[in-house]
Write an enzyme that holds these catalytic residues in place. Structure first.
Site, PDB file in Angstrom:
ATOM      1  N   PRO A 172     -31.875   8.844  -7.983  1.00  0.00           N
ATOM      2  CA  PRO A 172     -32.172  10.072  -8.369  1.00  0.00           C
ATOM      3  C   PRO A 172     -33.590  10.477  -7.935  1.00  0.00           C
ATOM      4  CG  PRO A 172     -32.221   8.536 -10.215  1.00  0.00           C
ATOM      5  CD  PRO A 172     -31.758   7.818  -9.024  1.00  0.00           C
ATOM      6  N   LEU A 229     -40.145   4.445 -10.409  1.00  0.00           N
ATOM      7  CA  LEU A 229     -39.457   4.754  -9.112  1.00  0.00           C
ATOM      8  C   LEU A 229     -39.134   3.620  -8.654  1.00  0.00           C
ATOM      9  CD1 LEU A 229     -38.551   6.899  -7.050  1.00  0.00           C
ATOM     10  CD2 LEU A 229     -40.610   6.798  -6.047  1.00  0.00           C
ATOM     11  N   TYR A 278     -48.642  11.835 -21.206  1.00  0.00           N
ATOM     12  CA  TYR A 278     -49.049  10.357 -20.587  1.00  0.00           C
ATOM     13  C   TYR A 278     -50.547  10.538 -20.308  1.00  0.00           C
ATOM     14  CZ  TYR A 278     -49.993   6.306 -17.642  1.00  0.00           C
ATOM     15  OH  TYR A 278     -50.659   5.276 -17.400  1.00  0.00           O
ATOM     16  N   SER A 279     -50.837  11.300 -19.243  1.00  0.00           N
ATOM     17  CA  SER A 279     -52.141  11.303 -18.631  1.00  0.00           C
ATOM     18  C   SER A 279     -53.279  11.861 -19.447  1.00  0.00           C
ATOM     19  CB  SER A 279     -52.325  11.917 -17.168  1.00  0.00           C
ATOM     20  OG  SER A 279     -51.643  13.128 -17.413  1.00  0.00           O
ATOM     21  N   LYS A 323     -54.028   9.045 -21.580  1.00  0.00           N
ATOM     22  CA  LYS A 323     -55.168   7.973 -21.035  1.00  0.00           C
ATOM     23  C   LYS A 323     -56.430   8.538 -21.014  1.00  0.00           C
ATOM     24  CE  LYS A 323     -54.080   4.470 -19.571  1.00  0.00           C
ATOM     25  NZ  LYS A 323     -54.258   2.993 -20.071  1.00  0.00           N
ATOM     26  N   THR A 339     -55.653   4.864 -15.272  1.00  0.00           N
ATOM     27  CA  THR A 339     -54.800   5.399 -14.387  1.00  0.00           C
ATOM     28  C   THR A 339     -55.634   6.505 -13.458  1.00  0.00           C
ATOM     29  OG1 THR A 339     -52.942   6.535 -13.731  1.00  0.00           O
ATOM     30  CG2 THR A 339     -53.680   6.381 -16.166  1.00  0.00           C
ATOM     31  N   ASP A 340     -55.147   6.943 -12.137  1.00  0.00           N
ATOM     32  CA  ASP A 340     -55.534   7.940 -11.170  1.00  0.00           C
ATOM     33  C   ASP A 340     -54.866   9.129 -12.143  1.00  0.00           C
ATOM     34  OD1 ASP A 340     -52.939   7.629 -10.548  1.00  0.00           O
ATOM     35  OD2 ASP A 340     -53.454   7.658  -8.487  1.00  0.00           O
ATOM     36  N   GLU A 341     -54.015   9.039 -12.781  1.00  0.00           N
ATOM     37  CA  GLU A 341     -53.423  10.307 -13.336  1.00  0.00           C
ATOM     38  C   GLU A 341     -54.248  11.220 -14.115  1.00  0.00           C
ATOM     39  OE1 GLU A 341     -49.036   9.916 -14.322  1.00  0.00           O
ATOM     40  OE2 GLU A 341     -49.041   7.961 -13.231  1.00  0.00           O
TER      41      GLU A 341
HETATM   42  P1  NAD Z   1     -46.204  -1.294 -19.370  1.00  0.00           P
HETATM   43  O1  NAD Z   1     -45.506  -0.265 -20.004  1.00  0.00           O
HETATM   44  O2  NAD Z   1     -45.271  -2.305 -18.488  1.00  0.00           O
HETATM   45  O3  NAD Z   1     -46.669  -2.300 -20.347  1.00  0.00           O
HETATM   46  C1  NAD Z   1     -47.263  -2.011 -21.514  1.00  0.00           C
HETATM   47  C2  NAD Z   1     -47.545  -3.307 -22.284  1.00  0.00           C
HETATM   48  O4  NAD Z   1     -48.454  -2.831 -23.553  1.00  0.00           O
HETATM   49  C3  NAD Z   1     -46.082  -3.541 -22.944  1.00  0.00           C
HETATM   50  O5  NAD Z   1     -46.008  -5.035 -22.893  1.00  0.00           O
HETATM   51  C4  NAD Z   1     -45.951  -3.302 -24.270  1.00  0.00           C
HETATM   52  O6  NAD Z   1     -45.147  -3.779 -24.995  1.00  0.00           O
HETATM   53  C5  NAD Z   1     -47.556  -3.419 -24.629  1.00  0.00           C
HETATM   54  N1  NAD Z   1     -47.911  -2.197 -25.718  1.00  0.00           N
HETATM   55  C6  NAD Z   1     -47.663  -0.970 -25.891  1.00  0.00           C
HETATM   56  N2  NAD Z   1     -48.058  -0.445 -27.140  1.00  0.00           N
HETATM   57  C7  NAD Z   1     -48.872  -1.555 -27.632  1.00  0.00           C
HETATM   58  C8  NAD Z   1     -49.581  -1.561 -28.707  1.00  0.00           C
HETATM   59  N3  NAD Z   1     -49.735  -0.561 -29.683  1.00  0.00           N
HETATM   60  N4  NAD Z   1     -50.167  -2.897 -28.961  1.00  0.00           N
HETATM   61  C9  NAD Z   1     -50.081  -3.912 -28.263  1.00  0.00           C
HETATM   62  N5  NAD Z   1     -49.435  -4.001 -27.037  1.00  0.00           N
HETATM   63  C10 NAD Z   1     -48.872  -2.801 -26.852  1.00  0.00           C
HETATM   64  O7  NAD Z   1     -47.498  -0.792 -18.502  1.00  0.00           O
HETATM   65  P2  NAD Z   1     -48.077  -0.981 -17.277  1.00  0.00           P
HETATM   66  O8  NAD Z   1     -47.692  -0.492 -15.946  1.00  0.00           O
HETATM   67  O9  NAD Z   1     -48.182  -2.598 -17.033  1.00  0.00           O
HETATM   68  O10 NAD Z   1     -49.515  -0.574 -17.475  1.00  0.00           O
HETATM   69  C11 NAD Z   1     -50.692  -1.324 -18.246  1.00  0.00           C
HETATM   70  C12 NAD Z   1     -51.699  -0.414 -18.128  1.00  0.00           C
HETATM   71  O11 NAD Z   1     -52.089  -0.337 -16.612  1.00  0.00           O
HETATM   72  C13 NAD Z   1     -51.826   0.937 -18.711  1.00  0.00           C
HETATM   73  O12 NAD Z   1     -52.958   0.964 -19.648  1.00  0.00           O
HETATM   74  C14 NAD Z   1     -51.311   1.976 -17.849  1.00  0.00           C
HETATM   75  O13 NAD Z   1     -51.839   3.118 -18.396  1.00  0.00           O
HETATM   76  C15 NAD Z   1     -52.244   1.419 -16.552  1.00  0.00           C
HETATM   77  N6  NAD Z   1     -51.786   1.830 -15.367  1.00  0.00           N
HETATM   78  C16 NAD Z   1     -50.546   1.463 -15.011  1.00  0.00           C
HETATM   79  C17 NAD Z   1     -50.068   1.885 -13.497  1.00  0.00           C
HETATM   80  C18 NAD Z   1     -48.932   1.521 -13.245  1.00  0.00           C
HETATM   81  O14 NAD Z   1     -48.704   2.132 -11.805  1.00  0.00           O
HETATM   82  N7  NAD Z   1     -48.051   1.203 -13.693  1.00  0.00           N
HETATM   83  C19 NAD Z   1     -51.423   2.340 -12.748  1.00  0.00           C
HETATM   84  C20 NAD Z   1     -52.506   2.511 -13.024  1.00  0.00           C
HETATM   85  C21 NAD Z   1     -52.875   2.207 -14.538  1.00  0.00           C
HETATM   86  P1  TYD Z   2     -42.865   7.014 -11.708  1.00  0.00           P
HETATM   87  O1  TYD Z   2     -42.587   5.651 -11.065  1.00  0.00           O
HETATM   88  O2  TYD Z   2     -42.511   7.378 -13.049  1.00  0.00           O
HETATM   89  O3  TYD Z   2     -44.791   7.118 -11.795  1.00  0.00           O
HETATM   90  P2  TYD Z   2     -45.602   8.266 -12.202  1.00  0.00           P
HETATM   91  O4  TYD Z   2     -45.159   9.491 -12.480  1.00  0.00           O
HETATM   92  O5  TYD Z   2     -46.410   7.550 -13.071  1.00  0.00           O
HETATM   93  O6  TYD Z   2     -46.392   8.569 -10.807  1.00  0.00           O
HETATM   94  O7  TYD Z   2     -42.650   8.055 -10.586  1.00  0.00           O
HETATM   95  C1  TYD Z   2     -43.157   8.103  -9.297  1.00  0.00           C
HETATM   96  C2  TYD Z   2     -42.733   9.114  -8.663  1.00  0.00           C
HETATM   97  O8  TYD Z   2     -41.485   8.925  -8.421  1.00  0.00           O
HETATM   98  C3  TYD Z   2     -43.037  10.420  -9.545  1.00  0.00           C
HETATM   99  O9  TYD Z   2     -43.343  11.640  -8.552  1.00  0.00           O
HETATM  100  C4  TYD Z   2     -41.690  10.912  -9.890  1.00  0.00           C
HETATM  101  C5  TYD Z   2     -40.624  10.297  -8.866  1.00  0.00           C
HETATM  102  N1  TYD Z   2     -39.478   9.810  -9.479  1.00  0.00           N
HETATM  103  C6  TYD Z   2     -38.043  10.078  -9.335  1.00  0.00           C
HETATM  104  O10 TYD Z   2     -38.049  11.012  -8.078  1.00  0.00           O
HETATM  105  N2  TYD Z   2     -36.885   9.792  -9.359  1.00  0.00           N
HETATM  106  C7  TYD Z   2     -37.039   8.853 -10.540  1.00  0.00           C
HETATM  107  O11 TYD Z   2     -35.905   8.409 -10.991  1.00  0.00           O
HETATM  108  C8  TYD Z   2     -38.409   8.213 -11.034  1.00  0.00           C
HETATM  109  C9  TYD Z   2     -38.363   7.249 -12.432  1.00  0.00           C
HETATM  110  C10 TYD Z   2     -39.553   8.846 -10.655  1.00  0.00           C
END
Ligand code: NAD
Ligand code: TYD
Length: 354
Positions: free
Chosen positions: A213, A198, A158-159, A162, A132-134
């Site tokens: 929210p 969000l 979280y970040s 990662k 992630t970019d975080e």
């Molecule tokens: P998500 O939370 O929707 O899905 C995560 C999946 O991993 C779930 O299906 C969960 O059951 C599985 N999982 C969790 N712990 C596990 C374990 N110990 N063993 C096997 N499986 C396990 O997440 P996502 O949004 O799909 O993100 C996927 C990846 O991409 C993550 O590594 C996240 O850090 C990265 N990522 C997400 C975003 C975003 O905006 N969502 C952006 C950049 C990178």
């Molecule tokens: P989120 O989707 O949790 O992604 P991330 O924190 O990983 O970027 O949140 C996106 C942005 O939206 C973040 O600045 C937090 C904000 N946010 C709200 O304002 N209200 C909400 O209920 C949620 C879940 C997030």
């Protein structure tokens, strides 16, 4: 074949669905099926022999080693993670366990497998780590976007977890020669996104007549990418990325949270107007800010474009419209993921002063 971890989550499920829509190479999908893993997202593959879902933990070395030995994948794509910042604030333990210890164990299982391969499959094998970019931390208003040479300065549990996993992946390449690739992507949105994040939270709350929210002043900035564009970037890096390299993935779509929420409201006003004729934005409410809330993320994805020719297909306008429409078309998926566990989370995060 390839082994995908976390392929029942938001991005992983989109990746598996797209992968099998584009070619016939089978996928072994290892997923722990935590609250974030949804087999319903993969329902269209239920009778598809090219897809095998295995419930298990990336940290389970016996299981992972036996899957690798049995199926002999040419690549592992690691999506598995705990992914929600707010949950990491309430309970960081699982994030340390899966994102750090789990990735370490996965790397060790994969290293054992890779070292035992004969020359030809060893040469082509890849381990792609999805990050992630975080990990880069937070930007001030006028700072340039994150490049791959930015320091990792993570601010949330979280970040930080990662970033630790990114470091481990890098070290396994430098120390053991494991053929790794890492992608650092900005915020994704699209189909099958769990409604704790969000955009899907705002859509499902709006439709349910609930409050929307917004944390703090709502002027925090995220850089949004349609999930299918993230999946195409991962496929491209897997295909042609340089070993040991990191590639930023993003679409130059910086938006303040309030702008996102207003956009969702306007689209719903158009596509599913409220019964009372009032605008959905009447449901927006300001709530306590997230502790340590990062102010701005922005991704510079020029390396990926320059080296590998990748570009996103969707604009934010086209992607968000598709996304809102998908949630309108899939009320059953939404209803099923809003299980008892989901209700407990909403209670903890939004109704307990948390
Ligand atoms: P998500 O939370 O929707 O899905 C995560 C999946 O991993 C779930 O299906 C969960 O059951 C599985 N999982 C969790 N712990 C596990 C374990 N110990 N063993 C096997 N499986 C396990 O997440 P996502 O949004 O799909 O993100 C996927 C990846 O991409 C993550 O590594 C996240 O850090 C990265 N990522 C997400 C975003 C975003 O905006 N969502 C952006 C950049 C990178
Ligand atoms: P989120 O989707 O949790 O992604 P991330 O924190 O990983 O970027 O949140 C996106 C942005 O939206 C973040 O600045 C937090 C904000 N946010 C709200 O304002 N209200 C909400 O209920 C949620 C879940 C997030």
């Amino acid at each position: 074949m390839i082994l995908v971890t976390g392929g029942a989550g938001f991005i992983g499920a989109n990746f598996v669905l797209d992968w099998l829509a584009l070619n016939d190479e089978p996928v072994i999908n290892l997923d722990k099926l935590t609250y974030a893993g949804n087999t319903e997202s993969l329902q269209s593959l239920a009778q598809d022999a090219r897809h095998t879902l295995v419930q298990g933990d990336i940290g389970d070395r016996v299981l992972v080693s036996s899957l690798l030995a049995r199926h002999q994948p040419r690549a592992v794509v690691n999506f598995a993670a705990e992914s929600h910042v707010d949950r990491s604030i309430h309970g960081p333990g699982e994030f340390i366990q899966t994102n750090i210890v789990g990735t370490f164990n996965l790397l060790e299982s994969v290293r054992g497998y890779w070292q035992g391969l004969s020359e030809a499959p060893k040469e082509v094998f890849r381990f792609l780590h999805v990050s992630t970019d975080e990990v880069y931390g937070s930007l001030a208003k006028d700072d340039p976007a994150f490049t791959e040479s930015n320091h990792l300065e993570p601010n949330s549990p979280y970040s930080a977890s990662k970033a630790a996993s990114d470091h481990l992946v890098r070290a396994w390449h430098h120390t053991y020669g494991l053929p790794v690739l890492t992608t650092n992507c900005s915020n994704n949105y699209g189909p099958y996104h769990f409604p704790e994040k969000l955009i899907p939270l705002m859509i499902v709350n709006a439709l349910a007549g609930k409050l929307l929210p917004v944390y703090g002043d709502g002027l925090q900035i995220r850089d949004w990418l349609y999930v299918k564009d993230h999946c195409s970037a991962i496929r491209r890096v897997l295909e042609a990325g340089r070993l040991g390299e990191t590639y930023n993935v993003g679409g130059w779509n910086e938006k303040a949270n309030l702008e996102i929420v207003h956009t969702v409201c306007h689209l719903l006003d158009e596509l599913r107007p409220r019964a009372d004729g009032k605008p959905y934005q009447d449901q927006i409410t300001s709530v306590t800010d997230r502790p340590g809330h990062d102010r701005r993320y922005a991704i510079d994805a020029r390396k990926l474009e320059r080296e590998l020719g990748w570009k996103p297909l969707e604009t934010f306008e086209s992607g968000i419209r598709k996304t809102v429409q998908w949630y309108l078309d899939n009320p059953d998926w939404v209803a099923h993921v809003q299980s008892g566990a989901y209700r407990q989370w909403v209670q903890k995060q939004y109704h307990s002063g948390g």
